[in-house]
Design an enzyme around this catalytic site. Structure first.
Site, mmCIF file in Angstrom:
data_model
loop_
_atom_site.group_PDB
_atom_site.id
_atom_site.type_symbol
_atom_site.label_atom_id
_atom_site.label_comp_id
_atom_site.label_asym_id
_atom_site.label_seq_id
_atom_site.Cartn_x
_atom_site.Cartn_y
_atom_site.Cartn_z
ATOM 1 N N SER A 66 -16.336 33.743 37.297
ATOM 2 C CA SER A 66 -15.508 32.542 37.546
ATOM 3 C C SER A 66 -16.289 31.559 36.909
ATOM 4 O O SER A 66 -15.767 30.284 37.018
ATOM 5 C CB SER A 66 -15.531 32.341 39.147
ATOM 6 O OG SER A 66 -14.520 33.114 39.749
ATOM 7 N N GLY A 67 -17.394 31.597 36.375
ATOM 8 C CA GLY A 67 -17.973 30.460 35.591
ATOM 9 C C GLY A 67 -17.002 30.071 34.527
ATOM 10 O O GLY A 67 -17.192 28.745 33.981
#
Length: 388
Positions: A66-67
């Site tokens: 999710s970065g």
């Protein structure tokens, strides 16, 4: 120092020691930090796969899960600054088909803040469909929200990428992966991608199961009713596209097909050095590039979603602005002026306006609970910066 390779300015040695304390023989990791544009830490250790013959190097790229959402938020911020996109405009202004099934009033800001009610699809999606951009955005455009948009938030773990990525595509005329290369990666000479080229894919660190994945979390799993558990599972799997177990060799986010596809909710790949450079450039000139101005950052880090989500989970809870994760008890980052995004399994990437920091910690040793690796390094960095 525990087989740590790389460089660090002398005053940042406590940060390197904190990084060394996270080392594990089963996997590897890298840490890169810039302060006011200059590199003060760039180190790595361990293995790029369970095979100890595959050593992590300065050029090893890793899946950041999710970065990736934070990188997509940077793209949106640049479009807003350019006057091509308005955060408080309805999504349908740019993507008319999105208005179907009662979604005509959802704004860009709500879409980016996990408030659109589209955290999962009602019908199962297999991997081939998930990797087909047109199929995914057509399904999401036709989908009826799972809750009243704007009334609550629920983390759009995967769907965020197609929703916001299609918005980018509609405004720019090019795919989100190409736009990221043109606007961010290429100007900064950063080895980061949303869809890695086939020639670089074999270098991607392979996922390794951490020990916390082998034992139940302290206190056991929270009690969820059957309906909540089902929907929460679908946010992560789309029903049939991705394995529920995050680390399956050669499957899910360890699958080369996924690495090379545009999956901008969770499929971004980059080196720690590249990611620290990108985040640094959002708050300070870095290698001659400043990606974002202070005004757009201030607007996009205003709190939009916090507290208990629509599908209950125990706290502490994260907080979001428009696309950016902002400091919370769950993810404190460096200071109140930090913004960025973490990622599953231990990834931590962010910028800090006050200290002029770009920070990236990436690892292939995936831990799902009792994981303090990233936070311990950030705390060490905070202690050093207090004395500078």
């Amino acid at each position: 120092m525990n087989n740590i390779e790389g460089i660090a300015e002398p005053e940042f040695e406590p940060v390197v020691r904190a990084f060394a304390a996270t080392a594990n023989e089963r996997g590897g990791a890298a840490l890169s930090i810039r302060v006011d544009g200059r590199t003060v830490v760039d180190v790595w250790h361990g293995n790029a796969a369970e095979d100890p013959a595959l050593a992590w190097t300065e050029a090893t790229p890793a899946v950041i899960f999710s970065g990736t959402k934070g990188l997509v938020a940077v793209l949106v911020a640049r479009l807003v600054e350019a006057g091509a996109l308005e955060l408080d405009a309805p999504v349908m202004r740019y993507w008319p088909e999105f208005a179907a099934a009662g979604k005509g009033r959802i704004t860009v800001r709500e879409l980016m803040s996990h408030r659109a009610g589209l955290a999962a699809l009602r019908e199962d999606v297999d991997l081939d469909t998930a990797l087909d951009w047109s199929s995914m955005v057509e399904r999401l455009a036709a989908e009826e929200p799972l809750w009243e948009p704007g009334s609550a938030y629920g983390y759009h773990a995967l769907t965020y990428g197609w929703l916001v990525g299609e918005l980018v595509r509609r405004v720019t005329g090019v795919g989100v992966g190409q736009f990221f290369q043109e606007e961010v990666a290429t100007p900064l000479a950063a080895d980061a991608w949303i869809g890695i080229p086939a020639a670089r894919q074999p270098q991607v660190a392979r996922l390794v199961r951490g020990r916390s994945m082998e034992v139940p979390p302290p206190g056991g799993m929270p009690a969820l009713d059957e309906e909540e558990a089902r929907w929460m599972g679908r946010t992560m799997t789309l029903g049939a596209a991705f394995p529920a177990d995050l680390v399956v060799p050669g499957a899910g986010f360890d699958d080369p097909r996924v690495h090379m596809a545009e999956v901008p909710g969770a499929g971004g790949i980059g080196t720690a050095r590249a990611l620290a450079t990108i985040w640094s450039s959002t708050v300070r000139p870095t290698d001659g590039v400043r990606l974002l101005g202070d005004e757009i950052v201030t607007d996009m880090v205003r709190v939009q979603s916090e507290g208990e989500p629509v599908w209950w989970l125990p706290g502490p809870y994260p907080r979001w602005g428009a696309g950016f994760m902002i400091p919370s008890e769950r993810r404190p980052f460096l200071s109140a002026s930090s913004f960025g995004h973490d990622g599953a399994g231990g990834q931590v990437t962010f910028a800090d306006q006050r200290h002029g920091v770009g920070f990236a910690y990436v690892t292939n040793l995936i831990e799902l609970h009792s994981d303090d690796r990233g936070d311990s390094i950030v705390r060490a960095l905070g202690d050093v910066l207090k004395g500078t």
